[in-house]
Design an enzyme around this catalytic site. Structure first.
Site, PDB file in Angstrom:
ATOM      1  N   CYS A  79       0.782  -1.157  -0.038  1.00 27.86           N
ATOM      2  CA  CYS A  79       0.121  -0.010  -0.010  1.00 27.86           C
ATOM      3  C   CYS A  79       0.693   1.345   0.123  1.00 27.86           C
ATOM      4  CB  CYS A  79      -1.199  -0.070   1.108  1.00 27.86           C
ATOM      5  SG  CYS A  79      -2.406   0.782   1.039  1.00 27.86           S
ATOM      6  N   HIS A 172      -3.281  -4.932   1.681  1.00 27.23           N
ATOM      7  CA  HIS A 172      -2.672  -5.088   2.957  1.00 27.23           C
ATOM      8  C   HIS A 172      -2.605  -6.410   3.343  1.00 27.23           C
ATOM      9  CE1 HIS A 172      -2.220  -1.055   4.850  1.00 27.23           C
ATOM     10  NE2 HIS A 172      -3.170  -0.853   3.846  1.00 27.23           N
ATOM     11  N   GLU A 174      -0.864  -8.076   5.313  1.00 28.84           N
ATOM     12  CA  GLU A 174      -0.435  -8.300   6.891  1.00 28.84           C
ATOM     13  C   GLU A 174      -1.944  -8.145   7.858  1.00 28.84           C
ATOM     14  OE1 GLU A 174      -0.287  -5.670   5.131  1.00 28.84           O
ATOM     15  OE2 GLU A 174      -0.570  -3.764   6.515  1.00 28.84           O
TER      16      GLU A 174
HETATM   17  N1  GLN Z   1      -3.639   6.475   1.259  1.00 31.19           N
HETATM   18  C1  GLN Z   1      -2.338   6.241   1.567  1.00 31.19           C
HETATM   19  C2  GLN Z   1      -1.081   7.148   0.859  1.00 31.19           C
HETATM   20  O1  GLN Z   1      -1.505   7.566  -0.096  1.00 31.19           O
HETATM   21  C3  GLN Z   1      -1.909   4.631   1.464  1.00 31.19           C
HETATM   22  C4  GLN Z   1      -3.123   3.841   2.268  1.00 31.19           C
HETATM   23  C5  GLN Z   1      -2.736   2.897   3.049  1.00 31.19           C
HETATM   24  O2  GLN Z   1      -1.477   2.564   2.921  1.00 31.19           O
HETATM   25  N2  GLN Z   1      -3.371   2.127   3.572  1.00 31.19           N
HETATM   26  O3  GLN Z   1      -0.073   6.919   1.146  1.00 31.19           O
END
Ligand code: GLN
Length: 196
Positions: A79, A172, A174
């Protein structure tokens, strides 16, 4: 035993440490650049990429991360972690250029649009496996560069990818009990250790 660091500046680093520990490796939090030295592999967790970017600069991490990357040690970004590893982030000057991807932040919508959906995994050339993808204000991979392998798809979109020793995913892993993606990463690290 293999030792895996999890960048612990912000975000879901504890959950990654827990998942790795279940894979029977030594996992530890990396809070300062010097702690990278002991690691055979590194996870950059999800969180908020702008915050991670600020803290990376504040603690002088970047040169140490570049060294780690150039040494060919496996890295995985999930992410916000994927945003950090990417070659290009639309409209923003973040992204360390470790994997040939263009990503767009928050492209699946806002916090309220977060969702869970099965993704099609293709790990170790085994097609047709499902994995529960948890997407939280997730970035989208808008361009997959050359030499990047697609290991997971959400419909027609790549969501889990690998280029050489770098893995990235927009969700995610994890946060669910399924350890297959962490195990895959651990296998990469063990192989790299054996061969280097
Ligand atoms: N929206 C976050 C970003 O741009 C990422 C979100 C996340 O890691 N769950 O950094």
């Amino acid at each position: 035993m293999c030792r895996i660091g999890v960048l612990a500046l912000q975000g879901s680093f504890r959950e990654h440490v827990q998942a790795l520990t279940k894979c029977a490796v030594h996992a530890y939090e990396v809070r300062l650049p010097d702690q990278l030295k002991a690691a055979d592999g590194l996870i950059v967790p999800g969180g908020e990429s702008t915050v991670i970017d600020k803290l990376i600069k504040k603690y002088g991490f970047k040169a140490h991360l570049d060294h780690f990357f150039r040494a060919g040690k496996p890295m995985m970004g999930t992410c916000a972690g994927m945003i950090m590893l990417a070659g290009k982030v639309l409209g923003q000057d973040i992204g360390w250029g470790y994997i040939n991807l263009t990503v767009e932040r928050n492209a699946y919508g806002r916090q309220i649009d977060s969702f869970e959906q099965d993704i099609d995994l293709n790990l170790n050339c085994r097609k047709g496996q499902d994995f529960k993808g948890i997407f939280i204000r997730a970035p989208k991979i808008v361009k997959v560069g050359t030499d990047v392998q697609i290991l997971g798809m959400l419909g027609k979109e790549a969501v889990l990818v690998r280029q050489n020793h770098v893995v990235a995913c927009s969700f995610h892993p994890e946060l669910c009990r399924d350890l297959r993606i962490h195990q895959y990463f651990v296998q990469m690290i063990k192989k790299n250790k054996r061969e280097s």
